[in-house]
Write a protein that holds these residues in place. Sequence first.
Motif, PDB file in Angstrom:
ATOM      1  N   ALA A 231       0.830  -1.201   0.000  1.00 21.20           N
ATOM      2  CA  ALA A 231       0.000   0.000   0.000  1.00 21.20           C
ATOM      3  C   ALA A 231       0.873   1.264   0.000  1.00 21.20           C
ATOM      4  CB  ALA A 231      -0.921  -0.011   1.211  1.00 21.20           C
ATOM      5  N   THR A 232       1.842   1.334   0.906  1.00 19.20           N
ATOM      6  CA  THR A 232       2.686   2.530   0.996  1.00 19.20           C
ATOM      7  C   THR A 232       3.929   2.400   0.135  1.00 19.20           C
ATOM      8  OG1 THR A 232       3.871   1.611   2.858  1.00 19.20           O
ATOM      9  CG2 THR A 232       1.949   2.967   3.368  1.00 19.20           C
ATOM     10  N   GLY A 233       4.309   1.172  -0.173  1.00 17.00           N
ATOM     11  CA  GLY A 233       5.528   0.959  -0.949  1.00 17.00           C
ATOM     12  C   GLY A 233       6.763   0.883  -0.078  1.00 17.00           C
ATOM     13  N   ASN A 234       6.628   1.034   1.220  1.00 16.64           N
ATOM     14  CA  ASN A 234       7.796   0.956   2.099  1.00 16.64           C
ATOM     15  C   ASN A 234       8.345  -0.465   2.111  1.00 16.64           C
ATOM     16  OD1 ASN A 234       7.821   3.616   2.809  1.00 16.64           O
ATOM     17  ND2 ASN A 234       6.425   3.305   4.560  1.00 16.64           N
ATOM     18  N   VAL A 235       9.660  -0.570   1.981  1.00 11.94           N
ATOM     19  CA  VAL A 235      10.270  -1.880   1.877  1.00 11.94           C
ATOM     20  C   VAL A 235      11.560  -1.920   2.701  1.00 11.94           C
ATOM     21  CG1 VAL A 235      11.566  -1.260  -0.208  1.00 11.94           C
ATOM     22  CG2 VAL A 235      11.025  -3.656   0.223  1.00 11.94           C
ATOM     23  N   THR A 236      11.822  -3.069   3.288  1.00 12.41           N
ATOM     24  CA  THR A 236      13.101  -3.294   3.955  1.00 12.41           C
ATOM     25  C   THR A 236      13.746  -4.490   3.269  1.00 12.41           C
ATOM     26  OG1 THR A 236      12.137  -2.528   6.005  1.00 12.41           O
ATOM     27  CG2 THR A 236      14.225  -3.719   6.162  1.00 12.41           C
ATOM     28  N   VAL A 237      14.972  -4.284   2.782  1.00 15.45           N
ATOM     29  CA  VAL A 237      15.600  -5.331   1.984  1.00 15.45           C
ATOM     30  C   VAL A 237      17.038  -5.538   2.441  1.00 15.45           C
ATOM     31  CG1 VAL A 237      16.190  -3.640   0.192  1.00 15.45           C
ATOM     32  CG2 VAL A 237      16.107  -6.061  -0.388  1.00 15.45           C
ATOM     33  N   VAL A 238      17.449  -6.809   2.447  1.00 13.99           N
ATOM     34  CA  VAL A 238      18.860  -7.129   2.710  1.00 13.99           C
ATOM     35  C   VAL A 238      19.464  -7.560   1.386  1.00 13.99           C
ATOM     36  CG1 VAL A 238      20.460  -8.631   3.940  1.00 13.99           C
ATOM     37  CG2 VAL A 238      18.376  -7.826   5.068  1.00 13.99           C
ATOM     38  N   MET A 239      20.422  -6.793   0.896  1.00 17.89           N
ATOM     39  CA  MET A 239      21.008  -7.103  -0.412  1.00 17.89           C
ATOM     40  C   MET A 239      21.885  -8.351  -0.300  1.00 17.89           C
ATOM     41  SD  MET A 239      19.545  -4.880  -2.156  1.00 17.89           S
ATOM     42  CE  MET A 239      20.274  -5.010  -3.780  1.00 17.89           C
ATOM     43  N   GLU A 240      22.071  -9.006  -1.451  1.00 24.69           N
ATOM     44  CA  GLU A 240      22.827 -10.257  -1.441  1.00 24.69           C
ATOM     45  C   GLU A 240      24.260 -10.045  -0.939  1.00 24.69           C
ATOM     46  OE1 GLU A 240      24.070 -11.868  -5.312  1.00 24.69           O
ATOM     47  OE2 GLU A 240      23.164 -10.079  -6.145  1.00 24.69           O
ATOM     48  N   ARG A 241      24.806 -11.135  -0.427  1.00 22.90           N
ATOM     49  CA  ARG A 241      26.128 -11.105   0.164  1.00 22.90           C
ATOM     50  C   ARG A 241      27.202 -10.932  -0.912  1.00 22.90           C
ATOM     51  NH1 ARG A 241      28.236 -12.295   4.860  1.00 22.90           N
ATOM     52  NH2 ARG A 241      30.375 -13.035   4.709  1.00 22.90           N
ATOM     53  N   VAL A 242      28.092  -9.983  -0.697  1.00 23.10           N
ATOM     54  CA  VAL A 242      29.218  -9.793  -1.620  1.00 23.10           C
ATOM     55  C   VAL A 242      30.496  -9.974  -0.817  1.00 23.10           C
ATOM     56  CG1 VAL A 242      30.414  -8.198  -3.127  1.00 23.10           C
ATOM     57  CG2 VAL A 242      27.935  -8.189  -3.061  1.00 23.10           C
TER      58      VAL A 242
END
Lengths: 328, 182
Positions: free
Chosen positions: A127-138
């Motif tokens: 609904a709000t588009g708020n997102v929490t993301v953990v990017m892939e391991r580098v």
Amino acid sequence: MLNYVWISLLLIGIFTAAGRDIADEVTNPYRNGVPLNARIEHSSRSASLHPTYDGVLLIPASDFAAFYGVAQGSDVRQPVTVTTLASGAMRLEAPVGDATPGFWKEMAKAAGGKERLEGSVTAFDPATGNVTVVMERVSFVKIRAVTKAAIEYADVAVTISLGLIGVMALWLGIMKVGEAAGLLEALTRLMTPVTKRLFPDVPPNHPAVGAMIMNIAANMLGLNNAATPLGLKAMEELNKLSPKAGTATNAMCTFLVINTGGLVLIPATAIAIRAGVGSADPGIIIGTSIFGAGCATAAGLVAVKLLQRLPRYKKELEPDPAPEGKEA
Amino acid sequence: MAELFRSVINVMSAAAIPLFILVFLGWGLVKKVKVYEVFVEGAKDGFNTAVRIIPYLVAMLFAIGIFRASGAMDVVVALLSPVTNLIGMPAETLPLALLRPLSGSGSMGLMTELMKVHGPDSFIGVLASTMYGSSETTFYILAVYFGSVGIKNTRHALPAGLIADLFGMLGAVFIVRILFGV
């Protein structure tokens, strides 16, 4: 000396790569495992059990810069796709394109040269588009780069060598005719006053002298395609005079140094690139380059003549005292 | 004067190879050499020579590749820059000077980059292109020339070649500082 330089290049390379990767593990510049908060602007609204959203990931420049500790000029507008897996977990995929921030491009490259960057979504509110993301391991970026380089460069070496076949054949053919016609000998006689000083161990009328003169002339004129085959022809002739197979003679070392000095009347490559990047006077470096290469050649010749007197280099040229009965 | 020199050399470079061919084969004909047969006889060795170089060039290039990919160059630059600052060599050009003997294409890329960033006619731009023109790729030449005749013990060729490179770079800094100095 080549042994030590060679192994040093390898050891320094591998240890530096390992050291940098270990340092990366400690400082975590790619923020492995750290959640990133952002907003996704999306239009698709799927009511399915496993919804997929296509949209644009928005991160203000200051947030991105603060998160990764790098400079970021403009706000990030990265096209992304969020998919829901069968398990219910959500994944984010960001294809690398023009809109991708430079640091993410680097990360995608480091993660194995892929065309996209992935991450796992820990929270997403459509609904709000708020997102929490953990990017892939580098991780182990440099070690991977070293591995890739080792294989790539080995390949390049073969490409370069095989690329020489044609010009080699051409110039060896021409040289053979010149030799048979006695032209090489005439050329050699002409230059004897110079060559007998530079290469005292080579008989003045030896075919090697003719090939060396032609190689140096071709180099001076910037004819690289001709210079290498002629130089290799000269090496072959010089090798016939060698008292010890597999060991460089004084004449070979002198000849090599003349080549590495790189004295060229017109540094064509540098001038072409200068013109390409918009120089007002591309040819301005002709004089300075001749001076620089002149210094290199003169210093090289002095060095080669002095070094060949050192006992350790003299000893290496002496035939082995007890030659083993090697099979041919 | 410089313009004249340049055009004379350009004409010579353009005409040199056809002239070589003409003179060598033509003279062969005059001397009643069976030109075609002798040419083919000589050309036969082209393949063997090229193939003989492969192991030497693989050994050399893969070591250089590993060194470059590891980022060790940055470390060497950091160690050497206090010394080069003393002689008035800009720190930006130090990686180019170090890479020049190792990699022809790599140093060409660095030179282009420096000229794009600082301008081709700036002090750094002129210095970078002069440095590029002041030396050759020593390690490559060493591998190819010695490899072609199976030489493993290169004796004093490498130290002498590196001394030549060092003086080439110093000479470039010296002359560019005098003529275009800041």
